[in-house]
Design a protein around this motif. Structure first.
Motif, mmCIF file in Angstrom:
data_model
loop_
_atom_site.group_PDB
_atom_site.id
_atom_site.type_symbol
_atom_site.label_atom_id
_atom_site.label_comp_id
_atom_site.label_asym_id
_atom_site.label_seq_id
_atom_site.Cartn_x
_atom_site.Cartn_y
_atom_site.Cartn_z
ATOM 1 N N SER A 118 0.833 -1.204 0.000
ATOM 2 C CA SER A 118 0.000 0.000 0.000
ATOM 3 C C SER A 118 0.869 1.257 0.000
ATOM 4 O O SER A 118 1.919 1.311 0.631
ATOM 5 N N ALA A 119 0.405 2.281 -0.725
ATOM 6 C CA ALA A 119 1.164 3.533 -0.776
ATOM 7 C C ALA A 119 1.131 4.232 0.578
ATOM 8 O O ALA A 119 2.109 4.833 1.008
ATOM 9 N N ARG A 120 -0.036 4.153 1.240
ATOM 10 C CA ARG A 120 -0.164 4.720 2.580
ATOM 11 C C ARG A 120 -0.695 3.653 3.507
ATOM 12 O O ARG A 120 -1.894 3.569 3.734
ATOM 13 N N PRO A 121 0.191 2.812 4.015
ATOM 14 C CA PRO A 121 -0.291 1.697 4.844
ATOM 15 C C PRO A 121 -0.945 2.195 6.130
ATOM 16 O O PRO A 121 -0.291 2.816 6.958
ATOM 17 N N LYS A 170 4.293 2.649 10.160
ATOM 18 C CA LYS A 170 5.547 3.203 9.638
ATOM 19 C C LYS A 170 6.186 2.184 8.717
ATOM 20 O O LYS A 170 6.299 1.012 9.056
ATOM 21 N N ARG A 171 6.616 2.662 7.551
ATOM 22 C CA ARG A 171 7.168 1.757 6.548
ATOM 23 C C ARG A 171 8.404 1.018 7.058
ATOM 24 O O ARG A 171 8.578 -0.175 6.817
#
Lengths: 112, 131, 211
Positions: B31-34, B47-48
């Motif tokens: 996902s682009a914005r998990p 947080k990635r």
């Protein structure tokens, strides 16, 4: 959302943070004026952070604490040291811990 | 008496910060914005760097099994300060993070370990209160 | 402690037992919540200590640079520059939730600017002025991060305070009262049973005498 920054301090503090881009400033002269200005900053929807020196917070005394209790989540209010590095001996957060969960927490903290 | 209602209200509020649906690590990574939406409507972002850290602890195949956030289940009947981690993949990562012996499907951890876990995985773990 | 008004019936006993169970469960769970809040709170506190040290150090570096600027460029000129500079710095603030508690989440975009962006008149350009500005920009960035942490700590502390009050109310007021009432009912029921029993015995004896 984007918010602006305000500073309440002595001449040096205000000059420095203005150079760094803070939008609103107030140079301390009297307690009454500072309280009024701080009230204005706290009521503003535009301001997200208010920096204020420890020395001034001590000058403002009880009224400052009352304003902090009454304020909303924003703006955040952060106490900072001034040119002389002055910082209050009273650590607000430690006071809260002592008041709320007191000894129990302190003991637990040593344990973990 | 309203005291009972108050207690029930408190209990009903204990888990509103948890999401309705927990995505897998693989979904979160892609996902682009998990993030997840909690039952109270708030969003909770992962947080990635944490996601990538977790991915590093698991074999590729387990990325579909690990559901996020990892739940730290606090259950008074386990004893105060004892928490349960459930799920095969969840147990695998938590036992590695805490350097604990992994058991099958379930892991009990204690207060100091909960603190470490929360410190190392602040966005990908959450408390669950059970009774 | 005021006793609860209860009538000594089996039904009431059952209801009371349920209430004690609920209160006990609420107490135990809120206590777990309190412990979890304490863990969160101390982690934030630890990060505050680090952030505070860094920020205050940078702030004193900034003040030294500013003193230098006052001395070389002039106090009036420096103040003038601070009025002319672009002062539109924005911080992104949203909220994040820790166990359902709203805490601030601050996004710091690049605070440091170059001399042109700062915008004070070029006639004022001076490397000491730039340096003072840059050091204050750096201090501001660190202070913004610190503000987020302190905001979180205060929000957690308030919730902690609230939870503690509830736990105490249950532990020291409600649960003891319910247990008191429970004891009272059980005693009364026992008594009534004994009375019943002896009455039956008396009746039986009377019947036997007649018979």
């Amino acid at each position: 959302m984007g918010f602006k920054i305000a500073v309440v301090g002595d001449q040096d503090t205000v000059t420095g943070f203005a150079l760094a881009g803070a939008t609103y400033t107030h140079i301390y002269t009297t307690k009454e004026e500072a309280l009024a200005k701080l009230g204005e900053f706290l009521a503003s929807d535009e301001i997200g952070l208010v920096l204020i020196t420890h020395r001034i917070v001590e000058e403002l005394g009880y009224e400052f604490r009352r304003m902090m209790r009454a304020k909303r989540l924003l703006p955040l209010v952060l106490r900072i040291s001034d040119k002389t590095g002055y910082v209050s001996k009273v650590d607000e957060l430690r006071e809260i811990i002592k008041r709320t969960v007191g000894a129990e927490i302190m003991v637990k903290r040593e344990g973990s | 008496m309203s005291a009972d209602r108050l207690i029930k209200l408190e209990l009903s509020k204990l888990n509103v910060h948890l999401p309705e649906r927990r995505p897998s690590l693989r979904e979160a990574l892609s996902s682009a914005r998990p993030q997840v939406v909690a039952r109270d409507g708030s969003t909770h972002a992962f947080k990635r760097e944490e996601l990538e850290f977790l991915a590093g602890l698991l074999p590729e195949a387990d990325r579909d099994k690990l559901q996020l956030p990892i739940l730290i289940a606090l259950e008074p009947k386990l004893g105060r300060g004892t928490a349960r981690i459930s799920g095969e993949a969840e147990v695998k990562v938590v036992s590695q993070v805490l350097e604990k012996e992994a058991s099958a499907g379930e892991l009990l951890i204690y207060r100091p370990e909960v603190a470490i876990l929360r410190k190392k995985l602040p966005t990908t773990t959450q408390y669950l209160f059970l009774w | 402690m005021a006793a609860l008004a209860v009538s000594p019936t089996r039904m009431e006993l059952l209801k009371l037992r349920q209430r004690v169970g609920l209160a006990q469960r609420g107490h135990d769970l809120l206590k777990e919540k309190m412990d979890a809040l304490v863990i969160e709170f101390f982690e934030v506190l630890r990060r505050i200590q680090e952030a505070r040290m860094k920020a205050l150090e940078q702030l004193s570096v900034a003040h030294r640079a500013l003193s230098m600027c006052f001395a070389i460029v002039g106090t009036l000129e420096t103040k003038q520059a601070s009025k002319e500079t672009r002062r539109e710095l924005q911080v992104e603030i949203s909220t994040r939730h820790i166990m359902g508690i709203a805490v601030p989440a601050v996004e710091v975009r690049e605070v440091e600017r170059n001399a042109l962006v700062r915008g004070y008149g070029l006639h004022m350009t001076s490397s000491v002025l730039d340096e003072a500005s840059r050091e204050f920009e750096r201090a501001l960035k660190l202070l913004i991060e610190l503000a987020e942490l302190e905001g979180s700590a205060f929000a957690l502390a308030r919730e902690l305070e609230k939870t503690k009050r509830r736990v105490n109310a249950l532990e020291y007021i409600l649960i003891p009262r319910l247990k008191e009432a429970l004891k009272f009912i059980m005693m009364r029921l026992d008594e009534m049973e004994r009375e019943n029993f002896s009455r039956l015995k008396r009746i039986k004896a009377m019947l036997e005498e007649r018979g």
